[in-house]
Design an enzyme around this catalytic site. Structure first.
Site, PDB file in Angstrom:
ATOM      1  CB  SER A  51       5.035  50.339  -9.072  1.00 28.84           C
ATOM      2  OG  SER A  51       3.650  50.269  -8.856  1.00 28.84           O
ATOM      3  N   PRO A  52       4.376  47.916 -11.209  1.00 30.76           N
ATOM      4  CG  PRO A  52       2.573  46.454 -11.277  1.00 30.76           C
ATOM      5  CD  PRO A  52       3.268  47.423 -10.384  1.00 30.76           C
TER       6      PRO A  52
ATOM      7  CB  CYS B  41       2.268  50.222 -19.383  1.00 29.49           C
ATOM      8  SG  CYS B  41       0.933  49.146 -18.897  1.00 29.49           S
TER       9      CYS B  41
ATOM     10  CB  ALA C 238      -0.682  45.964 -17.047  1.00 28.55           C
TER      11      ALA C 238
ATOM     12  CD  GLN D 179      -0.426  45.113 -12.750  1.00 30.51           C
ATOM     13  OE1 GLN D 179      -0.066  45.710 -13.760  1.00 30.51           O
ATOM     14  NE2 GLN D 179      -0.923  45.719 -11.689  1.00 30.51           N
TER      15      GLN D 179
ATOM     16  CE1 TYR E  87      -6.276  50.306 -18.360  1.00 28.90           C
ATOM     17  CE2 TYR E  87      -5.199  50.277 -16.223  1.00 28.90           C
ATOM     18  CZ  TYR E  87      -5.332  50.798 -17.489  1.00 28.90           C
ATOM     19  OH  TYR E  87      -4.520  51.829 -17.901  1.00 28.90           O
TER      20      TYR E  87
ATOM     21  NE  ARG F   9      -0.835  48.484  -8.216  1.00 24.99           N
ATOM     22  CZ  ARG F   9       0.113  49.366  -8.578  1.00 24.99           C
ATOM     23  NH1 ARG F   9       0.038  49.996  -9.739  1.00 24.99           N
ATOM     24  NH2 ARG F   9       1.132  49.616  -7.800  1.00 24.99           N
TER      25      ARG F   9
ATOM     26  N   GLY G 105       7.225  53.729  -8.710  1.00 27.38           N
ATOM     27  CA  GLY G 105       7.188  53.754 -10.168  1.00 27.38           C
ATOM     28  C   GLY G 105       8.094  54.834 -10.721  1.00 27.38           C
ATOM     29  NE  ARG G 106       4.481  58.956 -10.966  1.00 27.87           N
ATOM     30  CZ  ARG G 106       3.475  59.692 -10.526  1.00 27.87           C
ATOM     31  NH1 ARG G 106       2.994  60.655 -11.282  1.00 27.87           N
ATOM     32  NH2 ARG G 106       2.943  59.471  -9.334  1.00 27.87           N
TER      33      ARG G 106
HETATM   34  C1  LIG Z   1       4.630  54.861 -17.210  1.00 23.69           C
HETATM   35  C2  LIG Z   1       3.695  54.243 -16.224  1.00 23.69           C
HETATM   36  C3  LIG Z   1       3.166  52.989 -16.494  1.00 23.69           C
HETATM   37  C4  LIG Z   1       2.325  52.362 -15.566  1.00 23.69           C
HETATM   38  N1  LIG Z   1       1.880  51.095 -15.802  1.00 23.69           N
HETATM   39  C5  LIG Z   1       1.159  50.443 -14.863  1.00 23.69           C
HETATM   40  C6  LIG Z   1       0.820  49.071 -15.019  1.00 23.69           C
HETATM   41  O1  LIG Z   1       1.200  48.419 -15.981  1.00 23.69           O
HETATM   42  N2  LIG Z   1       0.068  48.497 -14.044  1.00 23.69           N
HETATM   43  C7  LIG Z   1      -0.325  49.179 -12.925  1.00 23.69           C
HETATM   44  O2  LIG Z   1      -0.994  48.614 -12.068  1.00 23.69           O
HETATM   45  N3  LIG Z   1       0.032  50.461 -12.747  1.00 23.69           N
HETATM   46  C8  LIG Z   1       0.769  51.095 -13.662  1.00 23.69           C
HETATM   47  N4  LIG Z   1       1.192  52.366 -13.429  1.00 23.69           N
HETATM   48  C9  LIG Z   1       0.978  52.964 -12.103  1.00 23.69           C
HETATM   49  C10 LIG Z   1       2.238  52.714 -11.253  1.00 23.69           C
HETATM   50  O3  LIG Z   1       2.458  51.344 -11.037  1.00 23.69           O
HETATM   51  C11 LIG Z   1       2.132  53.437  -9.888  1.00 23.69           C
HETATM   52  O4  LIG Z   1       1.057  52.882  -9.172  1.00 23.69           O
HETATM   53  C12 LIG Z   1       1.944  54.923 -10.043  1.00 23.69           C
HETATM   54  O5  LIG Z   1       2.848  55.462 -10.991  1.00 23.69           O
HETATM   55  C13 LIG Z   1       2.130  55.655  -8.705  1.00 23.69           C
HETATM   56  O6  LIG Z   1       3.395  55.391  -8.167  1.00 23.69           O
HETATM   57  P1  LIG Z   1       4.646  56.437  -8.348  1.00 23.69           P
HETATM   58  O7  LIG Z   1       4.187  57.745  -7.778  1.00 23.69           O
HETATM   59  O8  LIG Z   1       5.755  55.817  -7.549  1.00 23.69           O
HETATM   60  O9  LIG Z   1       4.948  56.522  -9.807  1.00 23.69           O
HETATM   61  C14 LIG Z   1       1.979  53.030 -14.362  1.00 23.69           C
HETATM   62  C15 LIG Z   1       2.496  54.297 -14.119  1.00 23.69           C
HETATM   63  C16 LIG Z   1       3.355  54.908 -15.012  1.00 23.69           C
HETATM   64  C17 LIG Z   1       3.939  56.250 -14.692  1.00 23.69           C
END
Ligand SMILES: Cc1cc2nc3c(=O)[nH]c(=O)nc-3n(C[C@H](O)[C@H](O)[C@H](O)COP(=O)(O)O)c2cc1C
Length: 388
Positions: A23-24, A26, A58, A100, A187, A235, A341-342
């Site tokens: 997942s994206p 940042c 992003a 993204q 956003y 998204r 993501g995490r």
């Molecule tokens: C450190 C961090 C940075 C993130 N950056 C973005 C991002 O750049 N673009 C986006 O759409 N979501 C972003 N998210 C959300 C994640 O892509 C994801 O949707 C969210 O963490 C839930 O998934 P998870 O439970 O697997 O972490 C970010 C989340 C985290 C924790």
């Protein structure tokens, strides 16, 4: 064992090695929007781990569209050159490089999360941390302490669309094979969609059709720009989770429209329209009940509901951490792709470990050559070693 999670999927001209997606995320670690060694090291790890599709963070289409002064961008060619190295490595390892494209809108000009994630301080002495005036659909601040954004003029909107197109062109030239438009988490594009933040009464607001117009125009312009063989993802925050906000019915209607405009996958996230993502019970339906506790797979019902209602592929995201959980989501056709993501930050080699757990890779064939032979040998030692 035959696994759905480890089956490939063909979307337009692109075929993935499995259904697992980074997942994206940042990193808030760039200077002047340029990805650097950190970004290379971070993203290349997931290529070594066999992640099917690897998204950049992003990536802002305009300098003012960054969340923080340390976010990546693709508003110039220098940035594209740095991204090219990352995309090439990902591709060489057999994964699909994806980007993204984003604009932070009224959430721009903020501090890094580890410095609070609050708006940049006008009193700050730091050279790189001077605040800037964010954009929004309406001159309405995100909340207390946040700047009131500039309500975008038609000229601003037309310029923004051009910036999206130019960034998409650079992304394709840099070797990215999937482009995702970020229209979630409060956003800029989400703030146009949601009736909470869009109070315009021109063509870009006023009604549902008006609120979705900016996203539609960007999608049409990008679809025209990028080759037919490349997939386009979008998204969305499938629900605002706020009173009088964007609902799952709005998302289903939108997914239908996006499908006709050439979007291939709806990436189903939620929340973020006011402050940090927070979820309230949506009075429209039962499927949203477990969104409130943000537990395991809490957003999967959103991906499932959209997939059921519209002939479009969906990506599920949000606390998907377990191999069998991910397998079941794909098997039960709740989503076509699993974004993580995490959990991938916590355990970057999750796909290779999941393949062991699901018994689809007994001989470590999914591992890179450089590791495979040694890991295979290790498995024999570990199996027979007495641990006292
Ligand atoms: C450190 C961090 C940075 C993130 N950056 C973005 C991002 O750049 N673009 C986006 O759409 N979501 C972003 N998210 C959300 C994640 O892509 C994801 O949707 C969210 O963490 C839930 O998934 P998870 O439970 O697997 O972490 C970010 C989340 C985290 C924790």
């Amino acid at each position: 064992m035959k696994s759905k999670l480890f089956s490939s999927i063909k979307i337009r001209g692109i075929t993935t090695q499995n259904r697992i997606v980074l997942s994206p995320l940042c990193m808030y670690s760039a200077r002047k929007g340029l990805p650097n060694d950190w970004h290379f090291s971070h993203l290349s790890t997931y290529a070594r781990a066999g992640v099917g599709i690897i998204f950049t963070e992003a990536t802002a289409v305009q300098e003012k569209g960054r969340i923080t002064p340390y976010c990546c961008g693709l508003w110039n060619d220098k940035q594209a050159v740095e991204f090219e190295k990352i995309a090439k490595f990902i591709k060489d390892m057999g994964s699909i490089p994806a980007i993204q494209l984003a604009h932070a809108g009224r959430k721009a000009s903020a501090k890094q999360p580890w410095k609070g994630g609050t708006p940049l301080d006008f009193k700050s002495e730091e050279k790189d941390e001077k605040p800037w005036k964010p954009f929004g659909p309406t001159a309405l601040a995100l909340g207390e302490g946040w700047q009131v954004p500039k309500a975008m003029s038609l000229e601003d909107i037309n310029y923004l669309i051009k910036c999206y197109v130019k960034s998409a062109r650079r992304a394709v030239a840099a070797g990215f094979e999937i482009i995702e438009i970020h229209a979630a988490h409060g956003y800029l594009l989400h703030s146009f969609l949601s009736p909470i933040s869009n109070k315009r009464n021109d063509d870009y607001g006023g009604s549902y059709e008006g609120r979705i117009k900016l996203l539609k125009n960007i999608i049409v312009a990008i679809r025209k720009e990028i080759p037919d063989r490349l997939p386009l993802f979008c998204r969305i925050s499938a629900i605002d989770g706020q009173k009088n906000g964007w609902t799952i019915q709005d998302s289903i209607k939108l997914a239908n429209i996006l499908n006709k405009l050439g979007v291939d996958v709806v990436d189903c996230s939620s929340g973020g329209i006011v402050g940090r993502p927070r979820f309230a019970i949506d009075d429209k339906g039962d499927i949203l009940k477990n969104i409130t506790d943000r537990g395991l797979g809490f957003q999967v019902p959103l991906a499932s509901e959209i997939k059921k209602s519209v002939n479009i592929k969906t990506m599920a995201v949000g606390v998907i951490i377990d191999a069998k959980q991910a397998e079941k989501i794909i098997e039960q056709k709740q989503a076509d792709l699993i974004a993580m993501g995490r959990e991938l930050m916590y355990n970057p080699f999750w796909p290779l470990h999941a393949a062991q757990e699901l018994e689809v890779d007994p001989n470590f064939d999914m591992w890179p050559d450089q590791y495979r032979w040694a890991v295979n040998r290790r498995s024999k030692i570990v199996k027979f070693k007495e641990i006292s």
